[in-house]
Design an enzyme around this catalytic site. Sequence first.
Site: not given
Length: 417
Positions: A138, A166-168
């Site tokens: 991320d 960004v991961d989420i």
Amino acid sequence: MLPLNGIRIIDLSRALAGPYCTALLADLGAEIIKVESITGGDSSRSWPPFQGDHSLYFDSANRNKKSIALDLYSEAGREVLSRLLSEAEALVENFKPGTLAKMGFSAEVLKTINPRLITTSINGYGDHGPLRQRAGLDQVVQAISGLTSVTGSSAENTYRVGVPIVDISSGMIAAVGLAAALLGRERGVEVERVSTSLFETALGLAVFQGQRALSLAEVPEPPGNDHPTISPYGVFRSGTEALVIAVGTEQQWSRFCVELGQPGLAQDERFSTGRDRTANRAELNDIITTLLAEQPASYWIDRLSAAGIPCGPINNYLQAVESEQAAALGMVQQVSRADGSELRLLRGPLSIDSVPVSITAAPPALGEQTRQILAAAGYQQEQVADLLRAGVAGATEQLERAERIEQALTHQGGAKW
């Protein structure tokens, strides 16, 4: 009944982007079978913060799932996975490109196992390009994608976003893609694979900032706590603490000036249009801060909210999760883990027909449902016992016992040294 009831998804993902995707799908009723390595499981199980022996990092993104622990390096373990895939609608994975094929599950093999299986992939940088084989994390992708460059107090003092955004977001995009593929299949549109990447998602988050760079060749700079292009819109100091005020329309601007006790400010030529207000932001912010200093934040929040002007305090997360609004929405729910410990969790951020999605099961212990999943896949009781004895599969109690023995041996070894 939830929209995805009856949909079985095999989850090979770990860390955050993939598990967040499958958590959203589980909220919508999908049966998520989380296939984990028999040696430790999802890597996030070892990440802080901890509540006792439980990783809250893991817990935050693995509600409403089942866990089976397998040795996927063994032929028998891969055979179990093949059987699970043969009865599933979808597979979610977030390996580097090519990893699934190296495990023996190339696109061709998957099609043989289950012709209607939809594979959903999340990787670091996409399926093509010079960065294709790089590991994606991320914060690194925040930096490479430009997101970090517009976050912070100045161009020389930039920050990562305070949550792994960004991961989420990649998990959300993947969930949307898979849901669309499932719907398309019902309408005769056959989809074999849906994919996204942290880099693609991060660039997608750029919206107007990215468009500014693309169309005008301008390099956006971090605006601190001000909106990049709209004014007044940001953090302002009152007579007590700071608050956020967002004036987004001309009507709101006129009302805002009235509530400040300065109706003539709306006609001031320096601030009469949105473009003027942004061009003269520093001067306008100074005027607003001087006026706000006359009263505490609570006074302004009540007054401006009553006038229809978006505003609010700057809460910390403890204040946010314990707020009346969170309580009214049932955002926090309590479940019991397999070991009997209690866990308060944030539910998924969706409602169906005005009914919030709920947490029906706590995040699973490693291998908590191994026996149940194997039995549902058609393995007889003795076959399940054989798989457990051979170390091909692991059940919670067996894995916990092995971990205790390993810890004891390590401790004894340390004592001898």
